[in-house]
Design an enzyme around this catalytic site. Structure first.
Site, PDB file in Angstrom:
ATOM      1  N   ASP A 122       0.859  -1.174   0.000  1.00 61.12           N
ATOM      2  CA  ASP A 122       0.000   0.000   0.000  1.00 61.12           C
ATOM      3  C   ASP A 122       0.896   1.224   0.000  1.00 61.12           C
ATOM      4  OD1 ASP A 122      -2.228  -1.601   0.130  1.00 61.12           O
ATOM      5  OD2 ASP A 122      -2.393  -1.498   2.304  1.00 61.12           O
ATOM      6  N   ASP A 173     -13.926  -3.784  -1.874  1.00 62.68           N
ATOM      7  CA  ASP A 173     -13.698  -3.411  -0.480  1.00 62.68           C
ATOM      8  C   ASP A 173     -15.019  -3.463   0.297  1.00 62.68           C
ATOM      9  OD1 ASP A 173     -10.967  -2.827  -0.897  1.00 62.68           O
ATOM     10  OD2 ASP A 173     -11.475  -0.839  -1.655  1.00 62.68           O
TER      11      ASP A 173
END
Length: 616
Positions: free
Chosen positions: A313, A471
């Site tokens: 990330d 998500d």
């Protein structure tokens, strides 16, 4: 033949002794006393001109490296050298997909690249590499309109050194069923057909699979029992008509042609530039057949391996530096007075380390890409470019891939954004929020407009190049009939004893919930052209308690494209759990790798002990 000498007025000769002998083709111009030359292996011998070649002299060996010849008296130069072309590889890149990785692999092995600009460049090539990517019809259209199809056939029929990769293999056959039938080059009998997913086979075929060597091809020496990387939805079945071309086969649902060989002509369905050391060995043997490369260790590959993916990330910290971070239920800031962005390392360095540690893929997620214009994020593009120079496994990048208008009013399509990522070294792009909007519209109207980022990119680059990142967060309910979305009976009841849950999709980094479930989204994006699903879970993110098995089983059973399990890994057992209890093709982790809590090698050793095939 005597070794060519480069003489000067000082009476000193430099003798170049090629090994093996090379044809002398080009003279150094007397107007250019300095010349850069790329060579095959040779030795340099320096002695006086009076006894040149008669006395032993020091030798300095070079191999595929750039060197500088200094001529002190250019008027006496009569040097001829013919090794230049031998170290140049001709690349037929028709402009679709990521060929930067192949370019980097070729350069990594010490060779220069000449790009094909016109048909004559094909005919004059010493070694030609054709890395076909994208759709069959689009590739044939480019080849025919440019006149390169005829030149390519002439080159191959003349038994000149050729290596086709992926679509570069398929185009050699008679035709393809992809958006067709579409006529191919017709050099090999056979039709390119789609994998049959009706029996539950995940299509595209993505991942590291084993090949069975049928006959000696030279370039495939040592790769039997090793995994190589495939990513394709179409394949060719071996037959009596094409069997004498076949050098290896692979099993996925049925047996298909994984490579062909005849004389100097080779082509492979897999991607050597993405197959780590095994793939580099294949490329080296094609580029320099006389080279003696290190023998590969004995492999144990027998079938498609489960993939272990390292995720990074990436975002800018408060100082503006690009760092790898990790969230706790998507919160990436430290729980301290400073409240700074959690910094777990530099992206390029970490990606390189994970490649060495055995990661099967590297995934970069630009977690603030939804806020800004991604093409303005030059550091992220640089991360991709630098990483792809030394990392030879697939790279995925996601974050902010959507249509965008910049501050000057210039409109950029999502296809342009994705194209820049591909040119910078990405093999796959991951779409998040934009895929949610596209799915909602599709479920509402039942119409595929072809205008969504998902549809545009998959149409041009193929669905195997498009990952949709989902998500979701868990929403507990007492009765499945309480909502219109698909729900499941959960293993662990909710806070008030609820036995069921549905999974609400979110956008903008989990900040906004949408009226669509993970199940409905997954089914819709498969219809719209996604080739793979990256399945996260906000509830499990950063908790280290294991993957959400209920969610992963729900989605992996619902679609026929591969599913990557993400969020929650904290121990090696969590990886075996997700592979044994669901149909997930891969498992992704971040924090446990960044913090060195669980090394990738330990995960794979555990999976092997559990009887789960992995690439070692």
């Amino acid at each position: 033949m005597d070794a060519p000498a480069l003489s000067s007025s000082q009476g000193v000769s430099i003798l170049l002794r090629p090994s093996p002998p090379l044809t002398l083709r080009r003279a150094l111009s007397p107007t250019k006393p300095y010349s850069r030359i790329k060579t095959k292996p040779f030795s340099i011998c320096a002695s006086s001109s009076s006894d040149s070649g008669k006395k032993p002299c020091p030798r300095f060996s070079f191999h595929n490296r750039l060197f500088l010849v200094l001529v002190h008296d250019s008027s006496s130069c009569s040097f001829l050298y013919g090794g230049v072309a031998a170290a140049v590889v001709t690349l037929l890149d028709y402009g679709a997909g990521n060929v930067r990785s192949l370019r980097n692999a070729i350069r990594y092995l010490g060779f220069d690249i000449k790009d094909v600009q016109k048909p004559e460049d094909i005919l004059s090539a010493n070694r030609l590499v054709f890395p076909g990517v994208g759709a069959f019809a689009a590739a044939m259209e480019v080849l025919e309109q440019s006149g390169m199809a005829e030149a390519l056939c002439t080159y191959i029929e003349s038994d000149r050194p050729f290596l086709g990769i992926c679509l570069g293999l398929q185009l050699l056959f008679e035709s393809s069923e992809e958006n067709g039938p579409v006529k191919g080059l017709g050099l090999i009998p056979g039709v390119v057909g789609r994998f049959d997913s009706s029996n539950g086979l995940a299509v595209p075929h993505i991942g590291w699979n084993a090949v069975q060597i049928i006959k000696d091809s030279g370039i495939l020496d040592d790769i039997g029992r090793h995994h190589v990387y495939f990513v394709h939805s179409y394949r060719v079945i071996p037959s009596d008509a094409n069997w004498d071309w076949v050098s290896s086969v692979c099993n996925y649902g049925d047996s298909f042609i994984s490579s062909i060989t005849r004389g100097n002509v080779h082509a492979v369905q897999f991607h050597p530039e993405k197959s780590g050391d095994v793939g580099l060995s294949i490329l080296r043997k094609f580029l320099d057949p006389s080279s003696s490369s290190k023998k590969l260790a004995h492999g144990k590959a027998s079938q498609l391996a489960k993939r272990v993916i390292a995720c990074l990330d990436v975002r800018a910290n408060d100082k503006g530096d690009l760092v790898v971070t990790k969230g706790d239920q998507y919160d990436v800031r430290e729980h301290s007075d400073e409240h700074q962005v959690r910094n777990l390392g530099k992206p390029v360095e970490l990606a390189g380390q994970y490649y060495k540690d055995g990661a099967d893929e590297i995934s970069f997620l630009n977690i603030t890409g939804f806020r800004d214009f991604p093409l303005g994020d030059l550091p992220m593009l640089q991360v991709l470019r630098y990483t792809s120079e030394n990392v030879f496994v697939p790279l995925t990048v996601g974050g902010g891939i959507r249509d965008f208008t910049d501050e000057n009013g210039r409109y950029y399509s999502s296809l342009e954004v994705a194209s820049e990522y591909f040119r910078s070294g990405a093999d796959k792009i991951s779409i998040g929020s934009d895929a949610v909007f596209a799915a909602e519209e599709y479920l509402k109207t039942g119409v595929k407009t072809g205008k969504s980022s998902l549809e545009q990119i998959s149409r041009v680059y193929g669905n195997q190049a498009v990952v949709v990142s989902i998500d979701p967060r868990r929403v507990y309910i007492r009765n499945p009939n309480d909502v219109k979305f698909k729900s499941v009976k959960v293993y662990s009841p909710g806070p008030s004893g609820e036995e069921y849950a549905w999974y609400q999709c979110t956008i903008n980094g989990g900040r906004e919930g949408r009226p669509i479930g993970a199940y409905e989204l997954a089914k819709a994006v498969e219809e719209l052209g996604a080739g793979e699903i990256l399945l996260n879970c906000i509830d499990c993110d950063g908790q280290g308690q294991g993957f959400d098995i209920d969610l992963i089983k729900l989605i992996s059973d619902a679609v026929t494209i591969p599913v990557i399990a993400s969020s929650g890994a904290g121990a090696v057992q969590h990886f075996s759990d997700v592979f044994q209890k669901t149909s997930a093709s891969a498992a992704l982790a971040a924090g446990i790798f960044h913090r060195k809590e669980v090394p990738i090698s330990l995960v794979k050793e555990h999976l092997l002990r559990e009887g789960i095939e992995v690439r070692m």
